[in-house]
Design an enzyme around this catalytic site. Structure first.
Site, PDB file in Angstrom:
ATOM      1  N   GLN A 158      -7.229   2.049  12.766  1.00  0.00           N
ATOM      2  CA  GLN A 158      -6.405   1.433  11.718  1.00  0.00           C
ATOM      3  C   GLN A 158      -4.948   1.221  12.157  1.00  0.00           C
ATOM      4  O   GLN A 158      -4.314   0.239  11.804  1.00  0.00           O
ATOM      5  CB  GLN A 158      -6.443   2.308  10.467  1.00  0.00           C
ATOM      6  CG  GLN A 158      -5.675   1.763   9.286  1.00  0.00           C
ATOM      7  CD  GLN A 158      -5.843   2.656   8.062  1.00  0.00           C
ATOM      8  OE1 GLN A 158      -6.839   2.579   7.371  1.00  0.00           O
ATOM      9  NE2 GLN A 158      -4.870   3.506   7.812  1.00  0.00           N
ATOM     10  N   LYS A 323       1.769  12.265   1.595  1.00  0.00           N
ATOM     11  CA  LYS A 323       1.930  11.056   0.781  1.00  0.00           C
ATOM     12  C   LYS A 323       2.024  11.494  -0.668  1.00  0.00           C
ATOM     13  O   LYS A 323       1.016  11.928  -1.259  1.00  0.00           O
ATOM     14  CB  LYS A 323       0.703  10.152   0.945  1.00  0.00           C
ATOM     15  CG  LYS A 323       0.529   9.509   2.308  1.00  0.00           C
ATOM     16  CD  LYS A 323      -0.843   8.860   2.393  1.00  0.00           C
ATOM     17  CE  LYS A 323      -1.002   8.006   3.646  1.00  0.00           C
ATOM     18  NZ  LYS A 323      -2.424   7.637   3.857  1.00  0.00           N
ATOM     19  N   ARG A 352       2.525   4.087   2.112  1.00  0.00           N
ATOM     20  CA  ARG A 352       1.157   3.612   1.921  1.00  0.00           C
ATOM     21  C   ARG A 352       1.080   2.171   2.398  1.00  0.00           C
ATOM     22  O   ARG A 352       2.109   1.513   2.589  1.00  0.00           O
ATOM     23  CB  ARG A 352       0.730   3.679   0.443  1.00  0.00           C
ATOM     24  CG  ARG A 352       0.745   5.045  -0.201  1.00  0.00           C
ATOM     25  CD  ARG A 352      -0.086   6.091   0.486  1.00  0.00           C
ATOM     26  NE  ARG A 352      -1.491   5.793   0.709  1.00  0.00           N
ATOM     27  CZ  ARG A 352      -2.516   6.469   0.169  1.00  0.00           C
ATOM     28  NH1 ARG A 352      -2.273   7.463  -0.670  1.00  0.00           N
ATOM     29  NH2 ARG A 352      -3.770   6.178   0.483  1.00  0.00           N
ATOM     30  N   LYS A 374       6.301   8.197   8.908  1.00  0.00           N
ATOM     31  CA  LYS A 374       5.454   7.047   9.240  1.00  0.00           C
ATOM     32  C   LYS A 374       5.729   5.956   8.225  1.00  0.00           C
ATOM     33  O   LYS A 374       5.448   6.115   7.043  1.00  0.00           O
ATOM     34  CB  LYS A 374       3.989   7.480   9.191  1.00  0.00           C
ATOM     35  CG  LYS A 374       3.032   6.480   9.784  1.00  0.00           C
ATOM     36  CD  LYS A 374       1.626   7.059   9.934  1.00  0.00           C
ATOM     37  CE  LYS A 374       0.827   6.882   8.674  1.00  0.00           C
ATOM     38  NZ  LYS A 374      -0.633   6.766   8.917  1.00  0.00           N
TER      39      LYS A 374
HETATM   40  P1  PGA Z   1      -3.447   3.598   3.135  1.00  0.00           P
HETATM   41  O1  PGA Z   1      -3.334   3.776   4.701  1.00  0.00           O
HETATM   42  O2  PGA Z   1      -2.093   3.625   2.556  1.00  0.00           O
HETATM   43  O3  PGA Z   1      -4.166   2.283   3.008  1.00  0.00           O
HETATM   44  O4  PGA Z   1      -4.313   4.753   2.657  1.00  0.00           O
HETATM   45  C1  PGA Z   1      -2.370   4.573   5.308  1.00  0.00           C
HETATM   46  C2  PGA Z   1      -3.006   5.682   6.098  1.00  0.00           C
HETATM   47  O5  PGA Z   1      -4.241   5.815   6.136  1.00  0.00           O
HETATM   48  O6  PGA Z   1      -2.271   6.481   6.668  1.00  0.00           O
HETATM   49 ZN    ZN Z   2      -4.114   7.705   7.475  1.00  0.00          ZN
END
Ligand code: PGA
Ligand code: ZN
Length: 399
Positions: A158, A323, A352, A374
């Site tokens: 990802q 998060k 996010r 991040k």
């Molecule tokens: P998401 O991705 O905000 O779409 O969950 C960010 C991550 O996986 O760190």
């Molecule tokens: Zn992640």
């Protein structure tokens, strides 16, 4: 603190999805706070409440206006913990399903911002002092190539991340330079490519190693720089195995694949290397990898202290993503960070994939003394504002 005004409005995030923005005011100060939204979410995250159409947040706004704001305006909360305890009790569910973690978090962050303003101190300092954390600058985790669910799986992992340490301004300049050169290299190699959800390049390569070869070349010989990935492996797991670029990997084969990448490239930090329910994969990787490998939980740990406690006892990692919207109130975020640091785990505060222009996570990262921040690629305004806030904090701390 006497809150005199409380309002909520619907705004759009970086993917054009509705989200909430809360505005709170005292007699002298007014602040706003808005919340982001994830796409590759962990199954144990607190609930992001949406209307019946799966998009809107009008129900969340209504609950804020009818149930939360009247109490905010009439009752005095002594501190963040008192406010967050009230929100949690009013919600009354295990995963914020009634009021929604999105609405609750917007209020929680707004309260923290207003408290800092009233105290006349910067937000990061308010966080550090009120929760007795030692503030420090985080390393920048800049996601420069996007794949997985953030880019139609044009790349298997990802996020391909460049990590840069040092003081914020210098670190940001260096990271931006790598990002710019990466664009030139990719354009020269394969022409124009789309950008992913977090503002990074999304080329398509048939070889798993290709992105690492390119990035390794760019950071070669640079000090305080290394590579990281967020595999977000839940997204490519299939009945206990893992599927990438047409090949199926068993857990053991995927461990070996990561070890080979670590051996060959400056890859030092791997987030969600296995599916969120494959804790054995996490602990296997940690036990056979070099000591300095950072094995990061995200979907695995979901910023939840109960879940984290379990993962610590299973040796399923040595770092976690933080998060705030995975859990829904700041007090719970602080408790999770404290637990992590006490256990010797590193914390990486994160945005996010669907973001707003709120830069709160920069203050959070400095305030709790996180190892990393991040925040995606600076090609998107919603990402750049986080790094720019970090530079402003550096000024606040040196002036
Ligand atoms: P998401 O991705 O905000 O779409 O969950 C960010 C991550 O996986 O760190
Ligand atoms: Zn992640």
């Amino acid at each position: 603190m006497n809150i005199e005004t409380a309002e909520v409005q619907e705004i759009l995030d970086s993917r054009g999805m509705p989200t909430v923005e809360v505005t709170l005011g005292t007699r002298v100060h007014t602040i706003t706070a808005s919340v982001p939204s994830g796409k590759s979410t962990g199954s144990k995250e607190a609930l992001e409440k949406r209307d019946a159409d799966g998009r809107g947040v009008s129900d969340v706004c209504r609950l804020l206006r009818e149930e939360i704001f009247p109490v905010l305006l009439s009752r005095e909360f002594t501190d963040q913990r008192a406010l967050d305890t009230f929100l949690i009790e009013l919600d009354g569910t295990k995963n914020k399903a009634r009021l929604g973690a999105n609405g609750m978090l917007a209020v929680s962050i707004a309260f923290a911002k207003l408290s800092a303003k009233e105290a006349g101190v910067p937000l990061w300092q308010h966080i550090a002092e009120s929760e007795t954390f030692t503030p420090s600058y985080p390393r920048l985790y800049m996601n420069v190539m996007n794949g997985g669910a953030h880019a139609d799986f044009r790349l298997p992992f990802q996020e391909y991340i460049v990590v840069v340490g040092g003081k914020p301004r210098e670190a940001y300049d260096r990271a931006k330079e790598v990002f710019k050169t990466l664009g030139d290299v990719i354009r020269a190699a394969v022409g124009e490519v789309p950008m992913g959800d977090e503002g990074g390049y999304s080329p398509q390569f048939s070889m798993l190693e290709r992105p690492f070869e390119i990035l390794n070349e760019l950071i070669h010989g640079e000090d305080e720089m290394f590579l990281a990935i967020d595999a977000a492996a839940t997204e490519f797991s299939e009945q206990g195995n893992y599927k990438m670029l047409g090949t199926t990997y068993t857990r053991a084969e995927l461990v070996d694949t990561y070890l080979a990448l670590i051996e060959k490239f400056s890859l030092r930090s791997i987030e969600d290397p296995f599916a969120e329910d494959d804790t054995e994969g996490f602990s296997n990787l940690l036990s056979c990898s070099p000591k300095d490998l950072i094995v990061v939980g995200d979907d695995l740990t979901v910023t939840n202290s109960e879940v984290l406690k379990e993962m610590i006892s299973m040796h399923a990692g040595n770092a976690l993503i933080v998060k705030p919207n995975q859990i829904g109130t700041l007090t719970e975020v602080y408790d999770t960070v404290r637990l992590a640091h006490t256990a010797g785990w590193k914390t990486i505060v994160s945005h996010r994939s669907g973001e707003t222009e709120d830069s709160f996570i920069a203050d959070l990262a400095v305030g709790v003394g996180a190892y990393g921040l991040k925040a995606g690629a600076p090609s998107q305004r919603v990402r750049a504002v986080k790094y720019e806030r970090l530079l402003a904090i550096e000024q606040e701390r040196t002036s």
